[in-house]
Scaffold this active site. Structure first.
Site, mmCIF file in Angstrom:
data_model
loop_
_atom_site.group_PDB
_atom_site.id
_atom_site.type_symbol
_atom_site.label_atom_id
_atom_site.label_comp_id
_atom_site.label_asym_id
_atom_site.label_seq_id
_atom_site.Cartn_x
_atom_site.Cartn_y
_atom_site.Cartn_z
ATOM 1 N N ARG A 51 0.800 -1.223 0.000
ATOM 2 C CA ARG A 51 0.000 0.000 0.000
ATOM 3 C C ARG A 51 0.836 1.277 0.000
ATOM 4 O O ARG A 51 0.597 2.189 -0.801
ATOM 5 C CB ARG A 51 -0.906 0.064 1.257
ATOM 6 N N THR A 52 1.780 1.364 0.914
ATOM 7 C CA THR A 52 2.458 2.651 1.090
ATOM 8 C C THR A 52 3.271 3.004 -0.150
ATOM 9 O O THR A 52 3.164 4.119 -0.684
ATOM 10 C CB THR A 52 3.351 2.608 2.347
ATOM 11 N N LYS A 80 25.770 -3.117 0.229
ATOM 12 C CA LYS A 80 27.242 -3.053 0.264
ATOM 13 C C LYS A 80 27.723 -2.273 1.479
ATOM 14 O O LYS A 80 28.911 -2.013 1.622
ATOM 15 C CB LYS A 80 27.761 -2.353 -0.999
ATOM 16 N N ARG A 101 11.067 3.941 3.654
ATOM 17 C CA ARG A 101 10.699 2.953 4.678
ATOM 18 C C ARG A 101 11.946 2.168 5.048
ATOM 19 O O ARG A 101 12.738 1.780 4.172
ATOM 20 C CB ARG A 101 9.630 1.994 4.163
ATOM 21 N N HIS A 129 4.640 5.761 11.686
ATOM 22 C CA HIS A 129 4.181 5.632 10.299
ATOM 23 C C HIS A 129 3.235 6.814 10.033
ATOM 24 O O HIS A 129 2.020 6.640 9.926
ATOM 25 C CB HIS A 129 3.475 4.280 10.132
HETATM 26 N N1 CP Z 1 -0.413 -0.057 5.812
HETATM 27 C C1 CP Z 1 0.809 -0.297 5.294
HETATM 28 O O1 CP Z 1 1.805 0.325 5.685
HETATM 29 O O2 CP Z 1 0.819 -1.265 4.329
HETATM 30 P P1 CP Z 1 2.113 -1.721 3.510
HETATM 31 O O3 CP Z 1 3.061 -2.364 4.485
HETATM 32 O O4 CP Z 1 1.599 -2.673 2.469
HETATM 33 O O5 CP Z 1 2.725 -0.489 2.916
#
Ligand code: CP
Length: 360
Positions: A51-52, A80, A101, A129
Site C-alpha cells: 500500500r504505502t 554493500k 521505509r 508511520h
Molecule cells: N499499511 C501499510 O503500511 O501497508 P504496507 O506495508 O503494504 O505499505
C-alpha cells in the site's frame, strides 16, 4: 527544509490543511493532474510494502510527476554497507522528494542529516508511520465528519504496531478523545506512548485484554496485525498471532455506526465475512492513502524552503555518555553521536531517533 518524520512534525492546523487539501483532490482530480509536472519522487523502501509504496507512486503519477526508487534493500547499495544518510544525500541529486521505509527505528531522522530534499517517513521499524496516520485521519474525517469527540479502540499488537503509535500521537491533540487499548499484556502499548502522549496530554485511556467487554462503547475499532517480522522467534509470534479475531459474532453488540479500520495487510485478525459489513472501511482507508499522500507531496514541495519544525526541543538535546537501549534503533548502527532529549519530567532522557529511554 520541512520533512515529515512523525505526525508531531505537523501542527493540528497543518494536519487539518492537509486533510482538506486531500478532500479537494478527491473532488477535483483534474485540477491537480499536472501540478507536479517535471518533479520526481524517490521511493526508498528497505522493507516490504504494498500500500504505502504503490500509493505514493500512484499519488505522484496522478499529480503529473515521475517516480524512481527501489523496493528492497538488497537491490540498493545498502547491501554493500552504504549508510541511510549517504543514500539520502545521493538520491537528493536525482529526485525532488524522498519517501523512505526502513526496518531500523529513526532511520528517516538519520536521512535528513544529509538529504537536500524533503524526506517523508513511510514507516521506520516499530516506531512511527505518519503517512498511515494521515490516511487514518482522512478516513475518520470522511466517515464521521470530525476528528474530536471519539472513543477509539486500538486492538492487537500495540507494542510493535507503528501505525497505532503514530495515531495516538496525532489524536491526543484533539478534544474529547478516549482510547481503549486492547491487547495481550506482552503486546501492550509502549510506556513512552502512554506517558509522553496520553498521560501528559490528559487523555483518558484504559487497557483491556478482552474485546467483548468494550466493543459496544467504540466509535472506531482500529484492528492491527501481530507484527511477525518484529518477534525474536517464530514460536513467540505464533503464540500471539491469533490473539484477536474480529468476526460477525463479535460485532453483534457494536454500534451501528462503528467504523472498522485496519492499516492492512491483515492476516487472521478480521474474518473475510466482515468485509461485507457496511461498517468495514479498511479498503476505503487504503484508497484514502493515495489521496492523502498526494496532499502530503504537494504540501512538502510547497514548504521546501521553510525551516524544519519538530516537537524536539533542541535546547534539551544532549549527546554525552548515554546510549540508546533499543537494539533496533538506527543510532546503534550508523556513525554519529547518540542524541537524547530531556523529557518533561526533567529526569528521563529519550533517544531522538526512536524515543526509547537512554541508558548510562
Ligand atoms: N499499511 C501499510 O503500511 O501497508 P504496507 O506495508 O503494504 O505499505
Amino acid at each position: 527544509m520541512r520533512h515529515l518524520l512523525d505526525t508531531t512534525d505537523l501542527t493540528v492546523e497543518e494536519i487539518d490543511q492537509i486533510i482538506h487539501l486531500a478532500m479537494d483532490i478527491i473532488e477535483n482530480k483534474e485540477k491537480y493532474a499536472h501540478v507536479c509536472d517535471g518533479k520526481k519522487l524517490a521511493t526508498l523502501f528497505f522493507e516490504p510494502s504494498t500500500r504505502t509504496r504503490l500509493s505514493f507512486e500512484a499519488a505522484m503519477m496522478e499529480l503529473g510527476g515521475n517516480v524512481l526508487g527501489f523496493s528492497e534493500a538488497s537491490s540498493s547499495s545498502a547491501s554493500k554497507g552504504e549508510t541511510v544518510a549517504d543514500t539520502a544525500k545521493i538520491v537528493s541529486c536525482y529526485a525532488d522528494i524522498i519517501a523512505m521505509r526502513h526496518p531500523r527505528e529513526g532511520a528517516p531522522r538519520k536521512a535528513i542529516t544529509k538529504s537536500d530534499v524533503p524526506v517523508i517517513n513511510a514507516g521506520d521499524g516499530g516506531h512511527s508511520h505518519p503517512t498511515q496516520t494521515m490516511t487514518d485521519l482522512l478516513t475518520i474525517y470522511r466517515e464521521k465528519g470530525r476528528l474530536d469527540n471519539l472513543t477509539i479502540g486500538l486492538c492487537g499488537d500495540l507494542k510493535f504496531g507503528r501505525t497505532v503509535h503514530s495515531l495516538v500521537k496525532a489524536m491526543c491533540r484533539y478534544s474529547n478523545i478516549k482510547f481503549v487499548l486492547i491487547s495481550p499484556k506482552e503486546l501492550a502499548m509502549p510506556d513512552y506512548v502512554k506517558t509522553h502522549y496520553l498521560e501528559e496530554n490528559g487523555i483518558e485511556y484504559v487497557e483491556v485484554e478482552d474485546m467483548d467487554d468494550v466493543i459496544a462503547d467504540l466509535d472506531i475499532l482500529y484492528m492491527t496485525r501481530v507484527q511477525g517480522e518484529r518477534f525474536a522467534s517464530q514460536e513467540e509470534y505464533m503464540k500471539h498471532r491469533d490473539a484477536f479475531i474480529l468476526d460477525l459474532d463479535k460485532l453483534k453488540t457494536a454500534k451501528e455506526d462503528l467504523t472498522i479500520m485496519h492499516p492492512l495487510p491483515r492476516i487472521t485478525e478480521i474474518t473475510l465475512e466482515v468485509d461485507d459489513d457496511p461498517r468495514a472501511k479498511y479498503f476505503e482507508q487504503a484508497l484514502n492513502g493515495k489521496y492523502v499522500r498526494m496532499a502530503i507531496i504537494l504540501t512538502l514541495l510547497k514548504w521546501k524552503d521553510e525551516p524544519y519544525t519538530t516537537n524536539i526541543d533542541e535546547s534539551k538535546v544532549v549527546s554525552d555518555e548515554l546510549k540508546c537501549s533499543n537494539p533496533h534503533c538506527i543510532s546503534n548502527f550508523e556513525t554519529g553521536k547518540h542524541k537524547f532529549v530531556l523529557a518533561d519530567d526533567n529526569e528521563t532522557y529519550r533517544c531522538i531517533y526512536c524515543e526509547t529511554k537512554a541508558e548510562r
